[in-house]
Design a protein around this motif. Structure first.
Motif, PDB file in Angstrom:
ATOM      1  N   TRP B 175       5.525   3.518  10.454  1.00 25.62           N
ATOM      2  CA  TRP B 175       4.646   3.740   8.724  1.00 25.62           C
ATOM      3  C   TRP B 175       5.302   1.772   8.057  1.00 25.62           C
ATOM      4  O   TRP B 175       5.000   2.227   6.908  1.00 25.62           O
ATOM      5  CB  TRP B 175       5.652   4.853   7.837  1.00 25.62           C
ATOM      6  N   ARG B 176       6.454   1.085   8.697  1.00 28.03           N
ATOM      7  CA  ARG B 176       7.053   0.679   7.692  1.00 28.03           C
ATOM      8  C   ARG B 176       6.549  -0.905   8.181  1.00 28.03           C
ATOM      9  O   ARG B 176       6.420  -1.114   9.185  1.00 28.03           O
ATOM     10  CB  ARG B 176       8.316   0.100   8.250  1.00 28.03           C
ATOM     11  N   ASN B 177       6.305  -1.956   6.586  1.00 25.03           N
ATOM     12  CA  ASN B 177       6.665  -3.397   7.087  1.00 25.03           C
ATOM     13  C   ASN B 177       7.269  -3.952   7.638  1.00 25.03           C
ATOM     14  O   ASN B 177       7.898  -3.648   7.061  1.00 25.03           O
ATOM     15  CB  ASN B 177       5.593  -3.647   4.866  1.00 25.03           C
ATOM     16  N   PRO B 178       6.794  -4.363   8.646  1.00 24.34           N
ATOM     17  CA  PRO B 178       8.155  -5.378   9.544  1.00 24.34           C
ATOM     18  C   PRO B 178       7.734  -6.545   9.034  1.00 24.34           C
ATOM     19  O   PRO B 178       8.760  -7.543   8.683  1.00 24.34           O
ATOM     20  CB  PRO B 178       6.815  -5.336  11.014  1.00 24.34           C
ATOM     21  N   GLU B 179       7.189  -6.992   8.291  1.00 20.86           N
ATOM     22  CA  GLU B 179       7.238  -8.405   7.619  1.00 20.86           C
ATOM     23  C   GLU B 179       8.223  -8.963   5.991  1.00 20.86           C
ATOM     24  O   GLU B 179       9.313  -9.582   5.977  1.00 20.86           O
ATOM     25  CB  GLU B 179       5.838  -9.170   6.801  1.00 20.86           C
ATOM     26  N   THR B 180       8.763  -7.289   5.238  1.00 19.90           N
ATOM     27  CA  THR B 180       9.318  -7.406   3.801  1.00 19.90           C
ATOM     28  C   THR B 180      10.774  -7.021   4.892  1.00 19.90           C
ATOM     29  O   THR B 180      11.080  -6.713   5.208  1.00 19.90           O
ATOM     30  CB  THR B 180       9.007  -6.568   3.272  1.00 19.90           C
ATOM     31  N   ARG B 181      12.101  -8.081   3.568  1.00 14.54           N
ATOM     32  CA  ARG B 181      13.015  -8.009   3.920  1.00 14.54           C
ATOM     33  C   ARG B 181      13.514  -6.325   3.833  1.00 14.54           C
ATOM     34  O   ARG B 181      14.240  -6.360   4.478  1.00 14.54           O
ATOM     35  CB  ARG B 181      13.746  -9.213   3.515  1.00 14.54           C
ATOM     36  N   TYR B 182      13.182  -6.114   2.243  1.00 15.03           N
ATOM     37  CA  TYR B 182      14.070  -5.100   2.093  1.00 15.03           C
ATOM     38  C   TYR B 182      12.909  -3.682   2.581  1.00 15.03           C
ATOM     39  O   TYR B 182      11.796  -4.054   2.602  1.00 15.03           O
ATOM     40  CB  TYR B 182      13.461  -4.642   0.438  1.00 15.03           C
ATOM     41  N   PRO B 183      13.465  -2.752   2.799  1.00 14.83           N
ATOM     42  CA  PRO B 183      12.409  -1.856   3.943  1.00 14.83           C
ATOM     43  C   PRO B 183      11.666  -1.442   2.407  1.00 14.83           C
ATOM     44  O   PRO B 183      11.733  -0.589   1.649  1.00 14.83           O
ATOM     45  CB  PRO B 183      13.052  -0.755   4.475  1.00 14.83           C
ATOM     46  N   GLU B 184       9.898  -1.403   2.810  1.00 12.13           N
ATOM     47  CA  GLU B 184       9.022  -0.112   2.439  1.00 12.13           C
ATOM     48  C   GLU B 184       8.456  -0.311   3.557  1.00 12.13           C
ATOM     49  O   GLU B 184       7.996  -0.720   4.775  1.00 12.13           O
ATOM     50  CB  GLU B 184       8.812  -1.603   1.348  1.00 12.13           C
ATOM     51  N   GLY B 185       7.149   0.945   3.300  1.00 14.43           N
ATOM     52  CA  GLY B 185       6.011   1.678   3.611  1.00 14.43           C
ATOM     53  C   GLY B 185       5.004   0.331   3.500  1.00 14.43           C
ATOM     54  O   GLY B 185       4.503  -0.720   2.851  1.00 14.43           O
ATOM     55  N   LEU B 186       3.689   0.304   4.988  1.00 16.77           N
ATOM     56  CA  LEU B 186       3.155  -0.557   4.509  1.00 16.77           C
ATOM     57  C   LEU B 186       2.021  -0.537   3.673  1.00 16.77           C
ATOM     58  O   LEU B 186       1.971   1.537   3.997  1.00 16.77           O
ATOM     59  CB  LEU B 186       1.624  -0.660   6.722  1.00 16.77           C
ATOM     60  N   GLN B 187       0.744  -0.905   3.402  1.00 13.08           N
ATOM     61  CA  GLN B 187      -0.184  -0.814   2.415  1.00 13.08           C
ATOM     62  C   GLN B 187      -1.113   0.122   3.711  1.00 13.08           C
ATOM     63  O   GLN B 187      -1.155  -0.694   4.094  1.00 13.08           O
ATOM     64  CB  GLN B 187      -0.443  -1.644   2.370  1.00 13.08           C
ATOM     65  N   ILE B 188      -1.575   1.156   2.803  1.00 14.91           N
ATOM     66  CA  ILE B 188      -2.853   1.563   3.504  1.00 14.91           C
ATOM     67  C   ILE B 188      -4.044   1.012   3.145  1.00 14.91           C
ATOM     68  O   ILE B 188      -3.699  -0.074   2.207  1.00 14.91           O
ATOM     69  CB  ILE B 188      -3.091   3.106   3.405  1.00 14.91           C
ATOM     70  N   PRO B 189      -4.867   0.283   3.928  1.00 17.84           N
ATOM     71  CA  PRO B 189      -5.540   0.019   3.784  1.00 17.84           C
ATOM     72  C   PRO B 189      -6.680   0.850   2.456  1.00 17.84           C
ATOM     73  O   PRO B 189      -6.978   1.862   2.329  1.00 17.84           O
ATOM     74  CB  PRO B 189      -7.138  -0.121   4.922  1.00 17.84           C
ATOM     75  N   GLU B 190      -7.945  -0.268   2.044  1.00 22.48           N
ATOM     76  CA  GLU B 190      -8.663   0.499   0.952  1.00 22.48           C
ATOM     77  C   GLU B 190      -9.639   1.277   1.350  1.00 22.48           C
ATOM     78  O   GLU B 190      -9.618   1.749   0.107  1.00 22.48           O
ATOM     79  CB  GLU B 190      -9.308  -1.491   0.354  1.00 22.48           C
ATOM     80  N   GLU B 267      -1.106  11.758  -3.364  1.00 21.10           N
ATOM     81  CA  GLU B 267       0.079  11.371  -4.042  1.00 21.10           C
ATOM     82  C   GLU B 267      -0.123   9.691  -3.581  1.00 21.10           C
ATOM     83  O   GLU B 267       0.587   8.486  -3.932  1.00 21.10           O
ATOM     84  CB  GLU B 267       1.038  11.951  -3.914  1.00 21.10           C
ATOM     85  N   VAL B 268      -0.398   9.550  -1.983  1.00 23.78           N
ATOM     86  CA  VAL B 268       0.107   8.584  -1.246  1.00 23.78           C
ATOM     87  C   VAL B 268      -1.336   7.645  -1.565  1.00 23.78           C
ATOM     88  O   VAL B 268      -1.611   6.879  -1.800  1.00 23.78           O
ATOM     89  CB  VAL B 268      -0.169   9.303   0.302  1.00 23.78           C
ATOM     90  N   SER B 269      -2.578   8.573  -1.177  1.00 23.81           N
ATOM     91  CA  SER B 269      -3.920   8.181  -1.013  1.00 23.81           C
ATOM     92  C   SER B 269      -4.460   7.499  -2.793  1.00 23.81           C
ATOM     93  O   SER B 269      -5.123   6.376  -2.666  1.00 23.81           O
ATOM     94  CB  SER B 269      -4.778   9.377  -0.374  1.00 23.81           C
ATOM     95  N   GLY B 270      -3.667   8.680  -3.384  1.00 20.22           N
ATOM     96  CA  GLY B 270      -4.300   8.185  -4.741  1.00 20.22           C
ATOM     97  C   GLY B 270      -3.289   7.534  -6.072  1.00 20.22           C
ATOM     98  O   GLY B 270      -3.631   6.704  -6.400  1.00 20.22           O
ATOM     99  N   VAL B 271      -2.056   7.356  -4.955  1.00 24.74           N
ATOM    100  CA  VAL B 271      -1.026   6.750  -6.017  1.00 24.74           C
ATOM    101  C   VAL B 271       0.594   6.047  -6.010  1.00 24.74           C
ATOM    102  O   VAL B 271      -0.301   4.156  -6.533  1.00 24.74           O
ATOM    103  CB  VAL B 271      -0.203   7.765  -7.608  1.00 24.74           C
ATOM    104  N   VAL B 272       0.125   6.335  -4.723  1.00 24.46           N
ATOM    105  CA  VAL B 272       1.453   5.001  -4.672  1.00 24.46           C
ATOM    106  C   VAL B 272       1.122   4.250  -2.964  1.00 24.46           C
ATOM    107  O   VAL B 272       1.520   2.873  -2.986  1.00 24.46           O
ATOM    108  CB  VAL B 272       3.090   6.444  -3.173  1.00 24.46           C
ATOM    109  N   GLY B 273       0.048   4.646  -2.264  1.00 20.29           N
ATOM    110  CA  GLY B 273      -0.694   3.832  -1.613  1.00 20.29           C
ATOM    111  C   GLY B 273      -0.229   3.199  -0.037  1.00 20.29           C
ATOM    112  O   GLY B 273      -0.085   2.482   0.315  1.00 20.29           O
ATOM    113  N   ARG B 274       1.237   3.888  -0.122  1.00 17.93           N
ATOM    114  CA  ARG B 274       2.139   3.721   1.138  1.00 17.93           C
ATOM    115  C   ARG B 274       3.151   4.577   1.239  1.00 17.93           C
ATOM    116  O   ARG B 274       3.050   5.243   0.935  1.00 17.93           O
ATOM    117  CB  ARG B 274       2.139   2.707   1.487  1.00 17.93           C
ATOM    118  N   LEU B 275       3.838   4.571   2.332  1.00 19.49           N
ATOM    119  CA  LEU B 275       4.734   6.112   2.473  1.00 19.49           C
ATOM    120  C   LEU B 275       5.846   5.212   1.932  1.00 19.49           C
ATOM    121  O   LEU B 275       6.688   3.987   2.411  1.00 19.49           O
ATOM    122  CB  LEU B 275       5.177   6.489   3.780  1.00 19.49           C
ATOM    123  N   ASP B 276       5.994   5.989   0.765  1.00 10.79           N
ATOM    124  CA  ASP B 276       7.236   5.466  -0.433  1.00 10.79           C
ATOM    125  C   ASP B 276       8.271   6.755  -0.578  1.00 10.79           C
ATOM    126  O   ASP B 276       8.198   7.266  -1.142  1.00 10.79           O
ATOM    127  CB  ASP B 276       6.694   4.509  -1.516  1.00 10.79           C
TER     128      ASP B 276
END
Lengths: 316, 372
Positions: B175-190, B267-276
């Motif tokens: 679920w996590r974006n491997p590229e960002t320094r600060y841990p955050e979820g990977l964006q889901i596709p459009e 919430e994930v699909s409509g607002v947040v767009g990733r696992l946050d």
């Protein structure tokens, strides 16, 4: 020897476990009378902010502790009126207390610019009571004699509440009210009075725990500083089987979990802290199921029979 | 002469009472909250006007309110449907997280060439199913060993929260974006994102309203709903009448968990767009759903306006701070007050309180009869 990882872990477990222990002791008393108060988190937060505020104003740590306890009592009074007099669903009322308590404490605590207790340190903390010679003894020094007076107060409270519940007439009556309020009422006990007082004792414990957390453990105020300690106390009451001495052990075990991540890291064992955080809740979940599934063993460690059931004389 | 209170249960409260008691609760909460504001040196009327402006005045504020109301409608329904049967599911919070974890996982796993409608359908169903399964962890022990669902659902909330935190902050998970320094979820596709209606308001609001109508219809118009309400009134009598209580416990908790899980997926699909984890837990949508259900008095259609009201309250906090410099946490205090007063109001809906002034009767003068 006194700074080995094990000794330090035990010391920090006791420190981290003490606020939870106060809250759980209060809740055990409350629940023994048949009232369930899920609002511990809210009462602890109000206790923390009241204690912090009085600590800053009076520069007296004991007054701060007392003030925190009063804050908790005031909030628990709301629960008492709703749950006992108005027979409102106790789950709903308890959850409302959490929202009110965390909202009020955050609003109050963040308004204006108050200095932290660290900045106004004159006397607003608890010092160890034993002389340094005793505190420097190997192992037992830090583990037994190294604490501040509030930790010893919690030990006294464990013994006192345990004695009260099991060895006094009033304690027996309190448990009777929690097991069968109808029968207790018929035998002349005032169900309402017992339940009111024990609900306020619950507020006292949670408020005390919150204030000690702010003053004695963390040393400052921050919105939401309990970080779920109140919920751990809810879990702890069930895990302990509503018994004070077991609550003491469980509180220190949970306190240890809070510091264990660090210890394990030193030992080179990588257990993610999120999994350690789950343990109290998974343990409680499993205990509830095991106790419910085994009726023979359940009697000893199951909760009071009338827990969370409103009592109405008319409907008896 | 003595004043006497007597309390007698009311069978069915009148329509006017059912409307006026919650309304009185709102007014009482506003007065207490206003007093606290006044004590802290703010003008309560100004504060309330700012709050109404911030949440309803204009298309942008209104859509922001409705966006937050969307998950609250669903978690409100989740609580209402279970509470109707006196099953106290207070685990919507955790069921929502697990729904969000599942939905975001599916959104990341599906090939980006999948049509949008199919992707969204799959992740919604996934979130709904996951929420139901997570509720099942409390439902099965409840149905077969009568394990107290208050405690089990409550405990599972914290397990779910820690699990979700672990996926982002504890490890480099799927679920996590491997590229960002600060841990955050990977964006889901459009193609996994719900289409927008206006500003940030997405079509999830339509799903939520349809869900409210569906649950209302099930409770009011089907045998299932009738049995559910009957079991809520008396479990023993229903069992005696041949209703399968255990099956109902399982299904109602699954339904409740499904609604909360669906809220997580939306919430994930409509607002947040990733696992946050922060964005998903900050409003405590699951716990607030219990407030929504209680204020709506467990009526599924009333859940909609109540969710909008509480969403308005919550979104107005930041404006209070920006415009008037009032700490935004006051809105949570107000929310808690509304909850408390509505809960207290239930007593006056369920009981009639008679105050009579009368001369003491002969029995009372003599000390009266003992007992009832």
């Amino acid at each position: 020897m006194n700074d080995t990882v094990l000794v330090l872990s035990v010391v920090s477990a006791i420190s981290a476990g003490t606020p939870i222990l106060f809250a759980a002791l209060g809740e055990i008393t409350t629940e023994r009378s048949g009232i369930m108060n899920l609002g511990i988190e809210g009462m602890m937060l109000v206790g923390a902010i009241t204690g912090f505020w009085i600590g800053v104003e009076t520069e007296n740590a004991w007054l701060a502790l007392l003030g925190g306890a009063l804050g908790g009592i005031l909030l628990s009074l709301i629960h008492a009126v709703l749950a006992i007099s108005l027979r409102v669903n106790q789950i709903v009322s308890g959850l409302a207390l959490v929202i009110v308590g965390s909202g009020l404490s955050a609003f109050w605590g963040n308004s204006g610019d108050r200095p932290t207790l660290v900045q106004t340190k004159t006397g607003v903390r608890f010092d160890p009571i034993f002389p340094e010679v005793i505190r420097d003894l190997p192992v037992v020094g830090p583990v037994i004699f190294g604490h501040d007076p509030v930790v010893y107060l919690s030990w006294v409270l464990v013994a006192a509440i345990s004695y009260f519940l099991y060895r006094t007439q009033t304690g027996l009556s309190l448990r009777a009210v929690g097991e069968d309020p109808g029968a207790a009422d018929a035998s002349g006990l005032s169900v309402t009075r017992y339940r009111y007082v024990s609900t306020l004792v619950g507020g006292f414990g949670a408020g005390l725990g919150g204030a000690y957390l702010a003053i004695g453990v963390i040393g400052t105020w921050a919105a939401g500083l309990t970080a779920g300690a109140g919920w751990i106390a809810v879990a702890l009451v069930i895990l302990s089987g509503w018994r004070p001495w077991f609550a003491l052990l469980a509180a220190y075990a949970f306190g240890a979990l809070r510091s264990l991540g660090f210890t394990l890291q030193i030992a080179g064992i990588g257990v993610p802290s999120d999994f350690l955080a789950m343990i109290p809740f998974i343990a409680t979940y499993l205990v509830v199921i095991v106790v419910s599934a085994s009726p023979t063993r359940a009697r000893k460690v199951a909760g009071p029979a009338a827990l969370a059931k409103p009592y109405s004389r008319e409907a008896r | 002469m003595s004043k006497q209170f007597s309390i007698s249960p009311r069978a069915v409260p009148s329509w006017t009472l059912r409307v006026s008691v919650p309304f009185a609760a709102l007014v009482a909460a506003a007065i207490i909250g206003g007093s606290i504001l006044a004590l802290s040196g703010s003008n309560p009327l100004e504060a309330y006007r700012t709050m109404v402006d911030a949440s309803f005045n204009g298309l942008r504020p209104a859509t922001r309110t409705l966006t937050l109301a969307t998950p609250l409608i669903l978690t409100g329904l989740a609580a209402a449907v279970a509470f109707r049967m006196k099953i106290w599911n207070i685990g919507a919070e955790g069921q929502l997280y697990i729904g969000a974890v599942t939905a975001s996982g599916l959104a990341l796993a599906l090939p980006t060439s999948t049509p949008r409608s199919i992707t969204i359908a799959i992740l919604l169903i996934g979130g709904i199913a996951a929420g139901a399964v997570w509720a099942g962890l409390a439902a099965i022990p409840k149905a077969y060993f009568s394990a107290d669902e208050v405690i089990t659902t409550l405990m599972l909330n914290f397990v779910a929260l820690s699990f979700m935190n672990y996926l982002i902050f504890g490890t480099v998970s799927y679920w996590r974006n491997p590229e960002t320094r600060y841990p955050e979820g990977l964006q889901i596709p459009e193609n996994a994102k719900l289409p927008m209606i206006s500003y940030r308001l997405h079509y999830g609001i339509v799903i939520a309203i349809l869900a409210a109508i569906l649950i209302w219809w099930i409770l009011r118009r089907t045998t299932y709903g009738f049995e559910l309400r009957t079991i809520g009134d008396s479990q023993e009598a229903s069992r005696y009448a041949g209703m399968r209580v255990n099956t109902k416990i399982l299904s109602v908790l699954a339904l409740s968990g499904a609604l909360a899980g669906g809220a997580g997926a939306i919430e994930v699909s409509g607002v947040v767009g990733r696992l946050d984890p922060h964005a998903l837990s900050t409003h405590e949508l699951g716990f607030t759903g219990i407030v929504v259900a209680a204020v709506a008095r467990l009526n599924c259609m009333t859940v909609i306006p109540v969710a909008v009201l509480l969403a308005a309250l919550m979104t107005s906090g930041s404006s209070l701070q920006r415009v008037l410099g009032i700490q935004p946490e006051i809105v949570f205090f107000l929310q808690g007050l509304i909850f408390l007063f509505v809960a207290a109001g239930e007593f006056f809906l369920a009981n009639k309180v008679n105050i009579t002034t009368k001369a003491p009767t002969r029995l009372e003068v003599d000390g009266g009869l003992t007992g009832e």
